[in-house]
Design a protein around this motif. Structure first.
Motif, mmCIF file in Angstrom:
data_model
loop_
_atom_site.group_PDB
_atom_site.id
_atom_site.type_symbol
_atom_site.label_atom_id
_atom_site.label_comp_id
_atom_site.label_asym_id
_atom_site.label_seq_id
_atom_site.Cartn_x
_atom_site.Cartn_y
_atom_site.Cartn_z
ATOM 1 N N ARG A 71 0.853 -1.194 0.000
ATOM 2 C CA ARG A 71 0.000 0.000 0.000
ATOM 3 C C ARG A 71 0.884 1.238 0.000
ATOM 4 N N THR A 72 1.112 1.863 1.145
ATOM 5 C CA THR A 72 1.876 3.112 1.169
ATOM 6 C C THR A 72 3.197 3.003 1.903
ATOM 7 N N LYS A 73 3.574 1.813 2.377
ATOM 8 C CA LYS A 73 4.817 1.712 3.122
ATOM 9 C C LYS A 73 5.700 0.586 2.592
ATOM 10 N N PRO A 74 7.022 0.780 2.689
ATOM 11 C CA PRO A 74 7.941 -0.246 2.217
ATOM 12 C C PRO A 74 8.066 -1.387 3.232
ATOM 13 N N VAL A 75 8.030 -2.609 2.731
ATOM 14 C CA VAL A 75 8.128 -3.803 3.572
ATOM 15 C C VAL A 75 8.996 -4.848 2.877
ATOM 16 N N VAL A 76 9.416 -5.836 3.676
ATOM 17 C CA VAL A 76 10.110 -6.997 3.138
ATOM 18 C C VAL A 76 9.242 -8.214 3.437
ATOM 19 N N PRO A 77 8.682 -8.845 2.408
ATOM 20 C CA PRO A 77 7.869 -10.042 2.644
ATOM 21 C C PRO A 77 8.766 -11.254 2.877
ATOM 22 N N SER A 78 8.339 -12.138 3.780
ATOM 23 C CA SER A 78 9.088 -13.373 4.021
ATOM 24 C C SER A 78 8.406 -14.529 3.300
ATOM 25 N N LYS A 79 9.093 -15.641 3.191
ATOM 26 C CA LYS A 79 8.528 -16.832 2.553
ATOM 27 C C LYS A 79 7.336 -17.364 3.351
ATOM 28 N N GLU A 80 7.328 -17.083 4.662
ATOM 29 C CA GLU A 80 6.248 -17.562 5.526
ATOM 30 C C GLU A 80 4.999 -16.693 5.446
ATOM 31 N N GLY A 81 5.065 -15.583 4.708
ATOM 32 C CA GLY A 81 3.906 -14.712 4.556
ATOM 33 C C GLY A 81 3.890 -13.522 5.501
ATOM 34 N N ASN A 82 4.959 -13.336 6.298
ATOM 35 C CA ASN A 82 5.057 -12.165 7.171
ATOM 36 C C ASN A 82 5.568 -10.970 6.363
ATOM 37 N N PHE A 83 5.272 -9.777 6.859
ATOM 38 C CA PHE A 83 5.781 -8.556 6.253
ATOM 39 C C PHE A 83 6.572 -7.793 7.304
ATOM 40 N N TYR A 84 7.828 -7.480 7.001
ATOM 41 C CA TYR A 84 8.674 -6.729 7.918
ATOM 42 C C TYR A 84 8.729 -5.280 7.445
ATOM 43 N N ASP A 85 8.130 -4.393 8.231
ATOM 44 C CA ASP A 85 7.990 -2.976 7.925
ATOM 45 C C ASP A 85 9.336 -2.280 8.124
ATOM 46 N N LEU A 86 9.796 -1.551 7.120
ATOM 47 C CA LEU A 86 11.078 -0.863 7.224
ATOM 48 C C LEU A 86 11.084 0.219 8.296
ATOM 49 N N SER A 87 9.916 0.683 8.717
ATOM 50 C CA SER A 87 9.874 1.707 9.769
ATOM 51 C C SER A 87 9.816 1.113 11.178
ATOM 52 N N ASP A 88 9.824 -0.222 11.294
ATOM 53 C CA ASP A 88 9.802 -0.900 12.597
ATOM 54 C C ASP A 88 11.164 -0.714 13.259
ATOM 55 N N LEU A 89 11.203 0.019 14.368
ATOM 56 C CA LEU A 89 12.463 0.352 15.022
ATOM 57 C C LEU A 89 13.131 -0.838 15.704
ATOM 58 N N SER A 90 12.418 -1.954 15.854
ATOM 59 C CA SER A 90 13.042 -3.142 16.450
ATOM 60 C C SER A 90 13.793 -3.964 15.402
ATOM 61 N N LEU A 91 13.758 -3.521 14.156
ATOM 62 C CA LEU A 91 14.418 -4.239 13.069
ATOM 63 C C LEU A 91 15.536 -3.398 12.467
ATOM 64 N N GLU A 92 16.524 -4.085 11.909
ATOM 65 C CA GLU A 92 17.577 -3.428 11.144
ATOM 66 C C GLU A 92 17.663 -4.135 9.799
ATOM 67 N N PHE A 93 18.183 -3.429 8.809
ATOM 68 C CA PHE A 93 18.235 -3.949 7.454
ATOM 69 C C PHE A 93 19.627 -3.752 6.881
ATOM 70 N N GLU A 94 20.041 -4.683 6.035
ATOM 71 C CA GLU A 94 21.322 -4.563 5.349
ATOM 72 C C GLU A 94 21.108 -4.862 3.874
ATOM 73 N N ILE A 95 21.477 -3.907 3.022
ATOM 74 C CA ILE A 95 21.369 -4.099 1.579
ATOM 75 C C ILE A 95 22.463 -5.066 1.142
ATOM 76 N N VAL A 96 22.065 -6.104 0.408
ATOM 77 C CA VAL A 96 23.035 -7.074 -0.102
ATOM 78 C C VAL A 96 22.991 -7.187 -1.624
ATOM 79 N N GLY A 97 22.052 -6.503 -2.254
ATOM 80 C CA GLY A 97 21.963 -6.550 -3.705
ATOM 81 C C GLY A 97 20.832 -5.699 -4.223
ATOM 82 N N ASN A 98 20.665 -5.705 -5.548
ATOM 83 C CA ASN A 98 19.570 -4.955 -6.161
ATOM 84 C C ASN A 98 18.663 -5.910 -6.921
ATOM 85 N N HIS A 99 17.695 -5.362 -7.595
ATOM 86 C CA HIS A 99 16.680 -6.129 -8.313
ATOM 87 C C HIS A 99 17.274 -7.184 -9.253
ATOM 88 N N PHE A 100 18.384 -6.879 -9.890
ATOM 89 C CA PHE A 100 18.944 -7.768 -10.899
ATOM 90 C C PHE A 100 19.899 -8.820 -10.329
#
Length: 125
Positions: free
Chosen positions: A88-117
């Protein structure tokens, strides 16, 4: 009037690469004008999420990331890996289990490891 310069990258679907900065062929006007300039071409506009990863790199929609969660007794540990999408209006990372990890969730951290290609099997983790 609200004058905002959007941060974006462009996927060149024909060449199979991510374009940014001066490599973007057209980038004048407001966001609707930019989107209109790219319509009908082999480009996909990808916006900046407004969030940076643990290495202070800007996270864009379609970046491949690892999601980390912190717990006092365990420290940082990997929760999942996935590609950033808009839910919808916010960026998330979907998991294989069907969960969505919201990028604005302060209990989570993210590390870029690649791009779309990038293919997961080619990414050195």
């Amino acid at each position: 009037m609200f004058d905002w310069e959007p941060k974006l990258k462009v996927l060149d679907l024909y060449e199979g690469k991510v374009l940014e900065g001066n490599d973007i062929p057209v980038k004048e006007g407001n966001l609707p004008e930019i989107l209109r300039q790219f319509s009908g071409q082999s480009y996909q506009v990808i916006p900046y999420t407004g969030i940076t990863d643990i290495n202070h790199k800007e996270i864009y929609v379609s970046d491949k990331v690892i999601v980390y969660k912190y717990e006092k007794n365990r420290g940082n540990y990997s929760v999942c890996r996935g590609e950033v999408v808009m839910n919808r209006t916010k960026p998330v990372v979907p998991s294989k289990e069907g969960n969505f990890y919201d990028l604005s969730d302060l209990s989570l951290e993210f590390e870029i490891v690649g791009n779309h290609f990038d293919h997961w099997e080619d990414i050195n983790l």
